[in-house]
Scaffold this active site. Structure first.
Site, PDB file in Angstrom:
ATOM      1  N   ASP A   8      33.650  60.713  65.799  1.00 24.85           N
ATOM      2  CA  ASP A   8      32.871  61.869  65.387  1.00 24.85           C
ATOM      3  C   ASP A   8      31.760  61.333  64.461  1.00 24.85           C
ATOM      4  O   ASP A   8      31.870  60.220  63.935  1.00 24.85           O
ATOM      5  CB  ASP A   8      33.783  62.846  64.633  1.00 24.85           C
ATOM      6  N   LEU A   9      30.705  62.099  64.288  1.00 25.44           N
ATOM      7  CA  LEU A   9      29.605  61.646  63.422  1.00 25.44           C
ATOM      8  C   LEU A   9      29.680  62.260  62.016  1.00 25.44           C
ATOM      9  O   LEU A   9      29.918  61.543  61.027  1.00 25.44           O
ATOM     10  CB  LEU A   9      28.264  62.012  64.078  1.00 25.44           C
ATOM     11  N   ASP A  10      29.453  63.566  61.964  1.00 21.93           N
ATOM     12  CA  ASP A  10      29.320  64.238  60.665  1.00 21.93           C
ATOM     13  C   ASP A  10      30.623  64.204  59.882  1.00 21.93           C
ATOM     14  O   ASP A  10      31.635  64.754  60.324  1.00 21.93           O
ATOM     15  CB  ASP A  10      28.893  65.697  60.871  1.00 21.93           C
ATOM     16  N   THR A  16      27.155  63.854  56.282  1.00 21.72           N
ATOM     17  CA  THR A  16      26.376  65.027  56.675  1.00 21.72           C
ATOM     18  C   THR A  16      27.227  66.290  56.741  1.00 21.72           C
ATOM     19  O   THR A  16      26.671  67.390  56.767  1.00 21.72           O
ATOM     20  CB  THR A  16      25.710  64.784  58.040  1.00 21.72           C
ATOM     21  N   LYS A  44      34.026  73.027  60.129  1.00 22.27           N
ATOM     22  CA  LYS A  44      33.816  71.598  60.424  1.00 22.27           C
ATOM     23  C   LYS A  44      34.097  71.289  61.888  1.00 22.27           C
ATOM     24  O   LYS A  44      35.131  71.688  62.420  1.00 22.27           O
ATOM     25  CB  LYS A  44      34.715  70.722  59.536  1.00 22.27           C
ATOM     26  N   SER A 115      29.957  63.903  69.324  1.00 21.21           N
ATOM     27  CA  SER A 115      29.482  64.771  68.235  1.00 21.21           C
ATOM     28  C   SER A 115      29.175  66.166  68.738  1.00 21.21           C
ATOM     29  O   SER A 115      28.628  66.340  69.828  1.00 21.21           O
ATOM     30  CB  SER A 115      28.223  64.178  67.605  1.00 21.21           C
ATOM     31  N   ALA A 116      29.488  67.159  67.905  1.00 23.38           N
ATOM     32  CA  ALA A 116      29.177  68.560  68.228  1.00 23.38           C
ATOM     33  C   ALA A 116      27.760  68.923  67.816  1.00 23.38           C
ATOM     34  O   ALA A 116      27.328  70.057  67.991  1.00 23.38           O
ATOM     35  CB  ALA A 116      30.169  69.471  67.523  1.00 23.38           C
ATOM     36  N   ASN A 119      21.791  67.385  66.370  1.00 23.78           N
ATOM     37  CA  ASN A 119      21.004  66.442  65.562  1.00 23.78           C
ATOM     38  C   ASN A 119      21.595  65.037  65.575  1.00 23.78           C
ATOM     39  O   ASN A 119      21.156  64.171  64.817  1.00 23.78           O
ATOM     40  CB  ASN A 119      20.937  66.945  64.108  1.00 23.78           C
ATOM     41  N   LYS A 146      34.345  71.745  70.280  1.00 20.87           N
ATOM     42  CA  LYS A 146      35.645  71.390  69.700  1.00 20.87           C
ATOM     43  C   LYS A 146      36.228  72.694  69.140  1.00 20.87           C
ATOM     44  O   LYS A 146      35.472  73.482  68.610  1.00 20.87           O
ATOM     45  CB  LYS A 146      35.466  70.370  68.571  1.00 20.87           C
ATOM     46  N   GLU A 170      38.143  61.397  63.474  1.00 15.63           N
ATOM     47  CA  GLU A 170      37.624  62.712  63.097  1.00 15.63           C
ATOM     48  C   GLU A 170      37.867  63.050  61.627  1.00 15.63           C
ATOM     49  O   GLU A 170      38.814  62.549  61.023  1.00 15.63           O
ATOM     50  CB  GLU A 170      38.356  63.787  63.924  1.00 15.63           C
ATOM     51  N   ASP A 171      37.053  63.955  61.092  1.00 18.06           N
ATOM     52  CA  ASP A 171      37.304  64.490  59.747  1.00 18.06           C
ATOM     53  C   ASP A 171      37.649  65.980  59.790  1.00 18.06           C
ATOM     54  O   ASP A 171      37.957  66.559  58.751  1.00 18.06           O
ATOM     55  CB  ASP A 171      36.090  64.295  58.839  1.00 18.06           C
TER      56      ASP A 171
END
Ligand code: BG6
Ligand code: MG
Length: 219
Positions: A8-10, A16, A44, A115-116, A119, A146, A170-171
């Protein structure tokens, strides 16, 4: 044996998740729907339109806007968000992420992103880490948000790896659910209270270690 790690990114690669929170919080206040960090946990990993629906529902205002007005509100949130990410650089990579990526590369595993966010590419480029990723799937190519597994399954498929031979990181609670639904090994970064359904939880990104994760995976 494990062939890929899909991130995952953010909130995993960079913080972010905090900027998404601040941007939604600002929009929420403008709409007279204040909310706290606990409610934010339910946003999230969730797409932009679905996050807006959840905030409007919290305030009992889900029927007060036309679809066009909702698009405008989502756009306004994104403007707040884009403003906040203007100055992102490699200094904003979370602790231990670069050494974890290097460890995965050196082990010969593939690296993907699920990523969801629409951006995602902009953030990855601002961080200067695009070259680590063999494939990135962002919100633009995914139909279901997700906790649906689609984004992780698309990433695994693009990497040419069977889901059960991939690890997801993931976070977000919704993200961990997505990884498990994709039949992957779920590593969560954050608090046990929100992420108890993961296969392995670390408190912080600097505790991410491929060696330690692989000790726990049995495939
Ligand atoms: C996810 C974030 O990665 O992307 C969510 O965890 C966010 O908080 C979602 O709402 C959508 O992001 P964007 O950039 O498309 O609005
Ligand atoms: Mg996240």
């Amino acid at each position: 044996t494990i062939e890929a790690v899909i991130f995952d990114l953010d909130g995993v690669i960079t913080d972010t998740a905090e900027y998404h929170y601040l941007a939604w919080k600002q929009l929420g206040e403008e709409l007279g729907i204040p909310f706290d960090r606990e409610f934010n946990e339910t946003l999230k990993g969730v797409s932009r339109t679905e996050s807006l629906e959840r905030i409007l529902t919290l305030g009992g205002k889900q029927d007060d806007f036309t679809p066009e007005e909702k698009d405008g509100l989502a756009q306004k949130k994104n403007e707040h968000y884009v403003e906040l990410i203007q100055h992102i650089s490699s200094d904003d990579l979370l602790p231990g992420i670069v050494s974890f990526l290097d460890e995965i590369k050196e082990a010969g595993l593939k690296i993907g992103m699920a990523s969801a966010s629409k951006n995602a590419f902009a953030v990855v480029d601002a961080l200067g880490v695009r070259h680590y990723f063999d494939h990135i799937v962002d919100a633009a190519t995914v139909a279901q948000s997700k906790p649906h597994p689609e984004v992780f399954l698309k990433a695994a498929s693009a990497l040419g790896v069977k889901p059960e031979l991939a690890i997801g990181v993931e976070d977000a609670a919704a993200g961990v659910t997505a990884i498990k639904a994709a039949n992957m090994f779920a590593v969560a970064v954050g608090e046990e209270s929100m992420l108890g359904h993961a296969d392995l939880i670390v408190a912080s990104t600097d505790e991410l270690s491929l060696e330690r994760i692989l000790e726990r995976v049995h495939v």
